[in-house]
Design an enzyme around this catalytic site. Sequence first.
Site, mmCIF file in Angstrom:
data_model
loop_
_atom_site.group_PDB
_atom_site.id
_atom_site.type_symbol
_atom_site.label_atom_id
_atom_site.label_comp_id
_atom_site.label_asym_id
_atom_site.label_seq_id
_atom_site.Cartn_x
_atom_site.Cartn_y
_atom_site.Cartn_z
ATOM 1 N N LYS A 14 -4.612 21.459 28.072
ATOM 2 C CA LYS A 14 -3.875 22.028 29.204
ATOM 3 C C LYS A 14 -2.379 21.697 29.119
ATOM 4 O O LYS A 14 -1.530 22.554 29.382
ATOM 5 C CB LYS A 14 -4.482 21.453 30.486
ATOM 6 N N ARG A 89 -6.602 18.206 42.392
ATOM 7 C CA ARG A 89 -7.600 17.432 41.638
ATOM 8 C C ARG A 89 -8.923 17.335 42.370
ATOM 9 O O ARG A 89 -9.908 16.862 41.793
ATOM 10 C CB ARG A 89 -7.095 15.996 41.427
ATOM 11 N N ARG A 128 -9.741 7.968 18.554
ATOM 12 C CA ARG A 128 -8.414 7.348 18.427
ATOM 13 C C ARG A 128 -8.493 5.905 17.941
ATOM 14 O O ARG A 128 -9.259 5.106 18.468
ATOM 15 C CB ARG A 128 -7.707 7.354 19.798
ATOM 16 N N ARG A 161 -9.053 0.554 20.780
ATOM 17 C CA ARG A 161 -8.917 -0.117 22.078
ATOM 18 C C ARG A 161 -10.190 0.111 22.902
ATOM 19 O O ARG A 161 -10.818 1.158 22.772
ATOM 20 C CB ARG A 161 -7.725 0.443 22.854
ATOM 21 N N ARG A 172 -15.661 7.510 31.982
ATOM 22 C CA ARG A 172 -14.461 7.989 32.671
ATOM 23 C C ARG A 172 -14.502 9.516 32.777
ATOM 24 O O ARG A 172 -14.163 10.094 33.789
ATOM 25 C CB ARG A 172 -13.224 7.534 31.892
#
Length: 229
Positions: A14, A89, A128, A161, A172
Site C-alpha cells: 500500500k 483503521r 527479514r 529480531r 501481530r
Amino acid sequence: MNAVVLLGAPGAGKGTQAPLLAERLGVPIVATGGLFRAAVRDGTPLGMDARRYMDAGQLVPDDITVRLLLDRLGRADAAHGVILDGFPRTRVQAQALDEALAERGARVAAAVLVDVPAEELIDRMSGRWICRAAGHPYHERFSRPHVPGICDLDGSELYQRPDDRPDTIRARMAQQLSALEDVIEHYRQSGVLKTVDGLQGIREVADAINAALVGTGIEPAGTTERAAG
Ligand SMILES: [Zn+2]
C-alpha cells in the site's frame, strides 16, 4: 472533495502504491501520522490535544483524529480529493469519517484494497534478517547475502529480531487483519469497495488501481479515453 481510502495489510504494498496514485490523480496523500506531527509542530489547539495523548503513550481518540483530518481536507490542495493512507483503521473510525465527510457534502468515493493473502504477507515479513554489526537489512527471498548468514558489507553475523520471527509476525498480523476485515466489510456494505490483486508487480497493481477507479468520480481526466484508445 472526495476521498479514496487505500486499504491493505502491512507488507501488502500500500505504501508503494499511495504516491503512484497520488501522482496520477494529482491529489495529496493524507496520512494520520503526518497530521499528528504537523499539528503538534504547529502548536494548534487540536495538536495540543493530540500531544497530551501521544505523550502519555495513548492512542489519539477518534474524534480528535477526525477533526484533524477534516481540517486537512479543507485546504486548497485537497479541493479535488485526497488519498487516505492509514485511516480509517477501525469500523468506528470509518463511520466517523463517513459522517464528517457527509456534513461537507463529500464522501469516500472508493476504498481500494490491495489484497494479498495472509500467508504471503507473513512470508514477506518473516524473511527479514539484519547484521549484528550495523543492522544492515537482508531478506530470505528479496535480498539475500552472497554468503548465507553473513553481511556482505561488514562480514558480521546475520540474525532475526524477535519481532521478525514468524510466530510473532503471525500473532501481530492476526490482530491487524481482524481490524482491517471490519473496515473492508464497512466499505463493502456501502458499495465502494474495490479489490485489487496485490500479488502482481508494482506496475500491474498500479494499473489495476487506476482501472478500479474508473466510474467512481475520482479518476483523473482522460482515463476513459486512454482506456478506450
Ligand atoms: Zn552489516
